[in-house]
Design a protein around this motif. Structure first.
Motif, PDB file in Angstrom:
ATOM      1  N   ILE A 197       0.843  -1.198   0.000  1.00 25.13           N
ATOM      2  CA  ILE A 197       0.000   0.000   0.000  1.00 25.13           C
ATOM      3  C   ILE A 197       0.876   1.245   0.000  1.00 25.13           C
ATOM      4  O   ILE A 197       0.588   2.226  -0.683  1.00 25.13           O
ATOM      5  N   TYR A 217       0.712   4.155  -2.807  1.00 27.23           N
ATOM      6  CA  TYR A 217       0.618   5.588  -2.518  1.00 27.23           C
ATOM      7  C   TYR A 217       1.786   6.335  -3.159  1.00 27.23           C
ATOM      8  O   TYR A 217       1.627   7.416  -3.720  1.00 27.23           O
ATOM      9  N   TYR A 272      -6.583   3.473   0.673  1.00 30.34           N
ATOM     10  CA  TYR A 272      -5.903   3.741  -0.600  1.00 30.34           C
ATOM     11  C   TYR A 272      -6.909   3.867  -1.735  1.00 30.34           C
ATOM     12  O   TYR A 272      -6.796   4.756  -2.575  1.00 30.34           O
TER      13      TYR A 272
END
Lengths: 574, 225, 247, 95
Positions: free
Chosen positions: A35, A39, A127
């Motif tokens: 994740i 990002y 996310y």
């Protein structure tokens, strides 16, 4: 990307073992490291969009009303749109994902010895809500009348009614994008805070938590408690646009200034939301590359806490001349200038950390020092703006533009690049190229200063922000050549990032394999494999000491990892 | 950094410049000192074979004494800056003189209009003078401005006077200045107010009292006809 | 500074889920705080809004308050029965709570309808803008709460509140595929090896890719949803006098 | 998790909450001065909120950290409203 390391997962009855499909590994991953990378890549992609808007604006400012290559003439309406989108993208869609989300996601669980975030699925959801927000924002470029052109601060009444700008969908999508982003980062914030509080390894007391984690958690706290009023404000702004209410429209009894208060109540802590993670990375890098304990660990943590507390009561310094009650100016001016004290302590402690060190200027350290050098300028010029009297003249001029670029740019890019290079081996299991890293640093450092230093002068000469065509202003004729110089520097600055892109992608796939602890650092993330498998640690780490025990006098090695058992206890007393 | 400041033409512009230079001196000192120190330590403490870094945690008062000292200096300077600034702020924004001349400023997308009260000294009467774009004021008299906006937020910025004030629709905001030099000066809108923001320019015309009276009489005559 | 021991601080126990929900409530306080604060500030500046507030029916508002308060009571009863492991009662109280939530929404929409039929809309004036925004925002939270409660209710109906046999849970490590690091999950869920003031009693097993249950019994979530529901109730406790009773 | 039946039970709390809600109506019929009425109204609201939070949300059994999480936003809300009073509420609106 992760080599042949499969992520062990499988507590789902339907999905029993680890040879997982691409979609679960790379798209709907619940692994905090994946994740973080998502990002990071999203943020870096948005940085390209932001850089393109900067290019167009700078072209227009240097060569007014000529066709910018690859776009055409930047007309006044497009310029306002670019100004708005540049600010929004760079603060909310580059600074926030790269620094807050990617860094917190990657660093916090690893540094505290956790297997993952405590709410991994909430993390994934956060996310994807962010992706929805990015889509909203990008879509707003393509709706009728284009994206919002109300400034990144979106002051109503301009942003509250279509009649003032002719833009409806652009503004609505802009508000929606912000709302989704705030929802996403609230979920993220809950996750970081709960993980920090609940999932620390045995022995990792609050006084042994690495400063990076402290500062990242501080950033989340700053965000967490300040964003609520703005969410409420955004709902009201949305209703003004779509439902015809008049929260911010004086002709309907509303109060335009209310938005400014709600915005800056969030807006000032937001500065620290972006700044603290950059500082976090730098604080982690300085002791490693000067082989010296960080100077004043406790002092720094407490300074940060004081700065955070103060950050909630300084917001009106953005509004000294906004028409608010002038009697409010002095109290806010005092808190504003006072907030320089904790940051002065942090900066001086960082300087003291260099003293007597054994400094190696590797790429991460170069970025860290670059951060210090440039951020100092940003911090010092802030005094001009924090003092209410001098703010009367400087407010809304390019001096402000230069000032906040000297704070945001070091935080987001110097801090961000420092972090990316420092944790690159941990993230991707390979080393970056030192030579390309240095070229990239010097290009960025030199041309960053060439771009923004002259802007202080232009600003003090009276050039105001957000004007589409400086050739209209007699007073600005003297800055024609300076504006061209700034623009060319900005172009080189942007072009110089190509070096980074090459280094980044080449190293991900072709870089030499990295060992677990290439920089011989103490904190827990370096005791995991590079890159760490899903679940991070093969055995639960136990922490025996603080994070910055470098160059202990009675040891041959100049570092002692936090999880290395003390000699007396090596036989397993713990 | 401050050498490009526009000329200063009002009674308080000098005070504001004074604050600017004062902060500039303090900030400049810290800038040179800290940046110098960084460069010095990078050179002085660069890695050398066989030289180990000093173990120093900065957790004792003894080790912290330099930092504490500097921070006290910083805090004191902060308060000095603020107390110097407070007086100037109060002069410009809080304690208004009643004003010898009262002028209403009407901002709208994307133009400036100035309303003079006329012979009766009252606004919203028949003899009000409405003057577009150029703000005429007599030198050496206290000008009281009543700032209003018809639509969105604008900002009234006279760079040479060092006066800036946002104008909120729905409120009347007061400002004042006293010009000390005759001539034509700039007037900008310094808050993004829409498509034509860039072209929302005006000017300030500071005149000798006699010239001002003559102008006032001529315009009054024109408007009454 | 070099204290070379592995000291463990401990005080109090709180699950990560509970901590998460309290953080959520903290952020919600700021959201409602921003909206309610704006209303208070402008309400104080406009004494004339009392005329508008007079159009709101105090009896209906009071009735709604009672409905929501009672639903809070049934919610807490459901939680009480979690401790007694009485599945039937849990289901009954959850359903009662959700139904009362729906009644609240029904009464609310009746009020909305009444306003609309009198030609009062959010854009009528600022008081009504605030009225519809605040109650609408609150209603959205009620809807979210009802949804969560009904989901738990269906879990209860299907007897999925607790794992079949105590101890095994829904979390069972998958069979190892080729080249997988098998991680001893039990090692990490043992509270004694963890420092910090809050002892996690969450099972830190690696979650599945789907929206399946985590390491803890579903029943524990009744408390979490309950906390959220009570918070929604508290918001209404303040909204009611602010909007209805200041005429 | 916590000891049972310490102090008031859940039902008794509910009775109190209902009684306080009815209290609003009583106050309206008696006809006390407006500022007293307002004080009573918001006093009742505060008491009700505290009753719910203290009992139904088990704050009385919660660890200190929860209070910190709760108090920070409440404090910030108070600061926000207080600091905005002079600017939004007490301002003279012209035009």
């Amino acid at each position: 990307m992760e080599g042949n390391r499969h992520q062990a997962r499988g507590n789902s009855a339907h999905h029993s073992h680890g040879d997982e499909k691409f979609i679960w590994k790379y798209v709907f991953s619940t692994d905090h490291k994946m994740i973080a990378k998502q990002y990071l890549f999203t943020g870096l992609f948005m940085a390209l969009v932001g850089a393109f808007t900067a290019y167009l604006m700078r072209w227009q400012l240097a060569y007014p009303n000529t066709a910018a290559p690859g776009w055409g003439v930047v007309t006044a309406d497009k310029f306002n749109m670019l100004v708005t989108m540049h600010g929004t993208i760079m603060v909310f869609f580059v600074g926030m994902p790269v620094l807050v989300a990617a860094l917190s996601n990657f660093v916090i669980p690893l540094q505290i010895g956790a297997r993952d975030m405590v709410f991994p699925r909430l993390n994934m959801l956060s996310y994807w809500v962010f992706v929805a927000s990015v889509v909203c924002l990008l879509a707003s470029f393509f709706v009728p009348a284009g994206a919002s052109a109300c400034g990144w601060t979106g002051y109503p009444p301009l942003s509250a009614s279509q009649e003032y700008t002719g833009i409806f969908w652009g503004v609505v999508l802009w508000i929606l994008a912000l709302a989704l982003e705030f929802a996403s980062f609230t979920m993220g914030g809950i996750n970081y805070l709960a993980t920090f509080m609940c999932a620390r390894a045995k022995g990792l007391t609050y006084s042994r938590v690495p400063l990076a984690t402290w500062f990242l958690v501080g950033a989340s706290l700053a965000f967490f408690f300040s964003v609520g009023p703005l969410i409420a404000g955004a709902i009201m702004l949305l209703l003004d646009n779509v439902a015809g209410t008049g929260f911010y429209l004086p002709q309907k009894g509303g109060e335009p200034l209310l938005w400014q208060h709600l915005f800056w109540f969030f807006g000032h802590p937001e500065v620290y939301v972006v700044f603290l993670p950059g500082l976090a990375a730098v604080l982690e890098i300085i002791p490693v590359f000067s082989r010296k304990p960080i100077f004043g660990y406790r002092t720094m943590v407490w300074s940060m806490a004081v700065a955070l507390a103060l950050s909630y009561v300084v917001w009106a310094h953005h509004m000294f001349i906004s028409g608010m009650d002038p009697r409010l100016a002095m109290p806010f001016s005092i808190t504003t200038i006072l907030i320089s004290v904790p940051f002065a302590i942090i900066i001086f402690c960082m300087l003291a950390s260099l003293r007597g060190g054994s400094i190696r200027l590797a790429t991460p350290m170069l970025w860290a020092v670059g951060f210090l050098v440039t951020f100092l300028i940003g911090g010092l010029t802030g005094i001009f703006l924090g003092s209410a009297a001098s703010n009367i003249y400087f407010h809304g001029t390019y001096f402000v533009v230069a000032h906040f670029h000297y704070t945001f740019f070091p935080a987001v890019f110097f801090g961000g690049f420092a972090a990316i290079h420092f944790w690159f081996p941990k993230m991707f299991g390979r080393m970056y190229s030192e030579r390309l890293g240095k070229i990239h640093f010097w290009l960025t450092f030199v041309f960053f200063n060439c771009t923004f230093w002259p802007i202080f002068q232009i600003g003090s000469g009276g050039m105001i922000r957000r004007i589409a065509d400086p050739s209209q202003y007699r007073i600005l004729d003297q800055f024609k050549t300076l504006n061209v110089f700034v623009t060319i520097s900005a172009f080189i600055l942007i072009a110089g990032q190509i070096v980074f892109v090459i280094n980044f992608f080449w190293s991900i796939f072709r870089g030499p394999a990295a060992e677990a602890n290439p920089f011989r650092a103490n904190t827990l993330e370096w005791s995991a494999a590079s890159p760490p498998p899903h679940g991070n640690f093969t055995a639960a780490p136990v922490v025996y000491r603080g994070p910055y025990e470098y160059s202990l006098p009675d040891r041959a090695e100049d570092f002692v990892p936090q999880n290395e058992p003390p000699l007396a206890q090596a036989e397993g007393t713990a | 950094m401050l050498k490009n400041l526009p000329q200063s033409v009002s009674t308080f512009s000098g005070d504001i410049d004074g604050i600017l230079y004062f902060i500039y001196a303090i900030v400049g000192f810290f800038f040179v000192a800290t940046e110098g120190y960084i460069v010095y330590s990078l050179v002085r403490y660069r890695r050398k074979d066989g030289v180990k870094a000093r173990y120093e945690t900065g957790e004792t008062w003894r080790e912290m004494r330099w930092i504490i000292g500097i921070v006290i200096v910083v805090t004191v300077l902060d308060f000095v800056i603020d107390s110097k600034g407070a007086g100037v702020w109060a002069k410009v924004k809080e304690n208004f003189p009643e004003g010898d001349v009262r002028i209403k400023v009407v901002a709208q997308q994307f133009s400036w209009t100035f309303v003079y009260p006329g012979a009766d000294g009252q606004f919203d009467t028949r003899d009000d003078l409405t003057v577009p774009r150029v703000l005429h004021v007599p030198i050496h008299s206290k000008i009281r401005l009543i700032l209003t906006s018809k639509d969105v937020i604008h900002s009234f910025f006279l760079p040479e006077v060092r006066l800036k004030q946002d104008i909120l629709p729905g409120r009347q905001i007061n400002a004042w200045f006293e010009a000390t030099r005759t001539g034509t000066f700039n007037l900008f809108c310094s808050e993004l107010c829409g498509l034509g923001h860039t072209k929302m320019l005006g000017s300030l015309e500071v005149q000798e009292p006699a010239d001002y009276e003559r102008w006032l009489a001529e315009t009054t005559k024109e408007q009454l006809e | 500074m070099i204290v070379q021991t592995a000291a463990v601080e401990n005080s109090g126990e709180i699950s990560t889920g509970k901590l998460g929900i309290w953080w959520l409530i903290g952020s919600e306080i700021m959201i409602f705080g921003g909206a309610i604060g704006s209303f208070i500030l402008l309400r104080l500046a406009h004494p004339d809004w009392a005329d508008n507030a007079g159009h709101l029916s105090v009896p209906i508002g009071s009735l709604n308050t009672l409905v929501l308060l009672t639903s809070s009571y049934t919610m807490v009863k459901a939680f009480e029965n979690v401790k007694k492991r009485d599945r039937k009662k849990i289901c009954r109280f959850l359903l009662a709570t959700a139904l009362m939530g729906l009644v609240f929404l029904g009464i609310k929409s009746f009020e909305y309808h009444g306003k609309f039929s009198h030609g009062i809309y959010p854009n009528t004036n600022l008081f009504w803008a605030f009225y519809f925004t605040l109650t609408g925002l609150h209603a959205l939270h009620v809807i979210a709460g009802i949804t969560a409660i009904l989901i738990l209710w269906t879990f209860g109906l299907r007897d999925r509140l607790w794992p079949p046999a105590p101890g095994t849970g829904t979390a069972s490590p998958g069979s190892p595929g080729p080249g997988i690091d098998i991680i001893d999950i039990s090692n990490f869920s043992d509270p004694s090896i963890r420092g910090g003031i809050i002892r996690p009693n969450v099972n830190m097993s690696i979650p599945g890719p789907r929206w399946s249950g985590g390491g803890r019994p579903i029943a524990d979530r009744i408390e979490l949803v309950g906390l959220y529901w009570h918070f929604v109730d508290v918001v209404w406790i303040f909204l009611f006098p602010l909007l209805y009773l200041t005429a | 998790m916590e000891p049972e039946k310490k102090g008031l039970g859940y039902f008794a709390i509910w009775v109190w909450l209902v009684a306080l809600t009815v209290g609003y109506l009583v106050e309206r019929f008696i006809g006390v001065p407006r500022h007293v009425a307002l004080a009573v109204i918001f006093g009742i609201a505060l008491v009700k909120a505290l009753l719910v939070a203290w009992n139904y949300m088990h704050l009385k059994h919660e660890s200190r950290i929860i209070f910190v999480i709760l108090l920070i936003p409440i404090l910030l809300f108070a600061i926000l409203v207080l600091l905005l009073l002079p600017d939004i509420t007490l301002v003279h609106r012209g035009n």
